[in-house]
Design a protein around this motif. Structure first.
Motif, PDB file in Angstrom:
ATOM      1  N   ALA A 114       0.812  -1.214   0.000  1.00 37.96           N
ATOM      2  CA  ALA A 114       0.000   0.000   0.000  1.00 37.96           C
ATOM      3  C   ALA A 114       0.845   1.263   0.000  1.00 37.96           C
ATOM      4  N   LYS A 115       2.080   1.203   0.458  1.00 33.69           N
ATOM      5  CA  LYS A 115       2.938   2.376   0.500  1.00 33.69           C
ATOM      6  C   LYS A 115       3.552   2.724  -0.857  1.00 33.69           C
ATOM      7  N   ARG A 116       3.367   1.837  -1.852  1.00 31.92           N
ATOM      8  CA  ARG A 116       4.026   2.054  -3.139  1.00 31.92           C
ATOM      9  C   ARG A 116       3.098   1.909  -4.337  1.00 31.92           C
ATOM     10  N   ILE A 117       1.926   1.299  -4.152  1.00 36.40           N
ATOM     11  CA  ILE A 117       1.116   0.924  -5.311  1.00 36.40           C
ATOM     12  C   ILE A 117       0.507   2.124  -6.020  1.00 36.40           C
ATOM     13  N   ILE A 118       0.156   3.201  -5.322  1.00 33.37           N
ATOM     14  CA  ILE A 118      -0.421   4.368  -5.991  1.00 33.37           C
ATOM     15  C   ILE A 118       0.622   5.009  -6.904  1.00 33.37           C
ATOM     16  N   GLY A 124       2.399   3.426 -14.451  1.00 31.73           N
ATOM     17  CA  GLY A 124       1.970   2.392 -15.384  1.00 31.73           C
ATOM     18  C   GLY A 124       2.225   1.000 -14.861  1.00 31.73           C
ATOM     19  N   LEU A 125       1.233   0.138 -14.964  1.00 31.27           N
ATOM     20  CA  LEU A 125       1.329  -1.237 -14.485  1.00 31.27           C
ATOM     21  C   LEU A 125       1.133  -2.208 -15.648  1.00 31.27           C
ATOM     22  N   PRO A 126       1.695  -3.403 -15.555  1.00 36.84           N
ATOM     23  CA  PRO A 126       1.448  -4.428 -16.573  1.00 36.84           C
ATOM     24  C   PRO A 126      -0.044  -4.749 -16.673  1.00 36.84           C
ATOM     25  N   ALA A 127      -0.466  -5.212 -17.840  1.00 42.00           N
ATOM     26  CA  ALA A 127      -1.883  -5.500 -18.072  1.00 42.00           C
ATOM     27  C   ALA A 127      -2.424  -6.521 -17.072  1.00 42.00           C
TER      28      ALA A 127
END
Length: 397
Positions: A114-118, A124-127
């Motif tokens: 949760a400390k890094r996902i935003i 950009g994230l993989p599909a």
């Protein structure tokens, strides 16, 4: 015959002297940890402005039932839990694979950190990761989450248990929700916000993160135990951190300062302990119970301390709770209890003044002698406080 009666009386007096002497000695000094829990929980009040908007049409009962579905308990030992069914929460069903959220997996819940996902979602994230977040964001659990976090007040106890409680109910055996899963829910909500960031909807993400902050304050304001408040404090900070990440991406950067508060560190365990008398512990509990500056949940938690602080002296064990304790309980019924269930909770505390915390096996001969003498004395005198307080005192040694 008279001699037999006399001998029996002397023998009973000697037996009774064992636990009463132990209570008198142990009650003079018990271990207290000065961790300033109330102040540390109150410190997050600066973040109340980050909460989600309130929907006044959501009643405390509707919100309470939703919270019970999110954090169900089962009936046990004099407590009848209201029937409910947990909503769909996909992160509880299958573990992430090694290829999912590579370098971003959390070490303690089944999802991204949760400390890094935003921040990662903004870049950009993989599909495959976006697809996992999409599944999570559409789960049924969020219907209840949104009800709870938009409510002005939540009836936690009334929708969790059938009240009044059974006569044999012991507060120390009250079923409690799984607080680890509650924290996981907060982290999952941050992942839900990350999904909206990943599809270019930061305004929706902000709504989700404000709801996380609201969940924390629900536990602080509407819970009934100090553990509720402690969990709420952690969750408030989870939501704050998510908002901080979001504002750092450039979305509403002018709001970044409102999330720069840093929570004070917790003291290391056992480093601030001191010995105080049970009488002082009781006085401290009453003072905090009456301190309107402390969170309501923390003040309610002090009732549990007050409950067994009547073991502070031989006199209180024999005669029952002092006038100060009776008056403190009466004040709590009017100043703290807001519902019939919360008044039933205080009634449970009052009638259980003689109940001690359940003790684990203590394989000491002296302890067994004292416990046996206390049980016999309570049975003969009809005063269960003698046995309960003896067990409580031994449990603190």
């Amino acid at each position: 015959m008279a001699r037999m009666v006399r001998d029996a009386a002397i023998g009973m007096a000697l037996i009774a002297a064992l636990p009463l002497t132990a209570i008198g000695v142990a009650g003079r000094a018990v271990l207290q940890f000065d961790n300033n829990v109330g102040e540390r929980i109150t410190s997050v009040n600066v973040l109340r402005e980050l909460r989600a908007p309130v929907n006044p049409s959501i009643t405390p009962q509707v919100a309470g039932a939703a919270l019970h579905r999110l954090r169900p308990v089962t009936s046990s030992d004099g407590f009848v839990a209201r029937p409910t069914s947990a909503p769909d929460a996909p992160w509880t069903e299958r573990r992430l694979t090694a290829s999912q959220f590579e370098g971003l997996q959390s070490t303690w819940w089944n999802g991204p950190n949760a400390k890094r996902i935003i921040t990662a979602a903004a870049k950009g994230l993989p599909a495959a990761d976006r697809a996992w977040l999409a599944q999570l964001s559409n789960a049924g659990v969020w219907r209840d989450f949104d009800l709870v976090t938009a409510a002005r007040q939540v009836d936690v106890l009334g929708e969790r248990f059938v009240t009044p409680f059974a006569e044999d109910a012991n507060l120390f055996r009250m079923p409690m929700p799984d607080f680890r899963s509650t924290r996981a829910l907060a982290h999952a909500a941050v992942a839900r916000a990350a999904y909206y960031v990943s599809i270019g909807d930061p305004a929706r993400a902000e709504q989700m993160l404000r709801a996380v902050v609201s969940l924390g304050f629900v536990l602080i304001d509407d819970g009934v135990a100090t553990l509720d408040a402690l969990t709420g404090r952690l969750i408030v900070d989870v939501g704050r951190d998510g908002l901080h990440q979001l504002y750092q991406t450039g979305f509403h950067r002018e709001r970044l300062a409102s999330t720069e508060w840093t929570s004070p560190p917790w003291p290391k365990a056992n480093t601030t302990a001191r010995r105080v008398s049970m009488a002082q512990l009781q006085a401290n509990a009453i003072a905090q119970l009456d301190d309107a500056s402390l969170p309501r949940t923390v003040r309610l938690g002090e009732l549990q301390v007050l409950r067994w602080s009547g073991c502070s002296s031989v006199s209180s064990v024999i005669r029952g709770p002092s006038r100060d304790v009776d008056q403190a309980l009466a004040r709590a019924r009017t100043s703290l209890a807001r519902t019939d269930a919360e008044r039933a909770y205080i009634d449970l505390i009052e009638r259980g003044m003689e109940q001690a915390p359940p003790q684990g096996p203590r394989d000491y001969f002296a302890f067994k002698v004292l416990q046996g003498a206390a049980a016999m004395t309570s049975a003969v005198t009809g005063n269960p406080r003698i046995e309960g307080c003896t067990n409580a005192m031994l449990g603190m040694l």
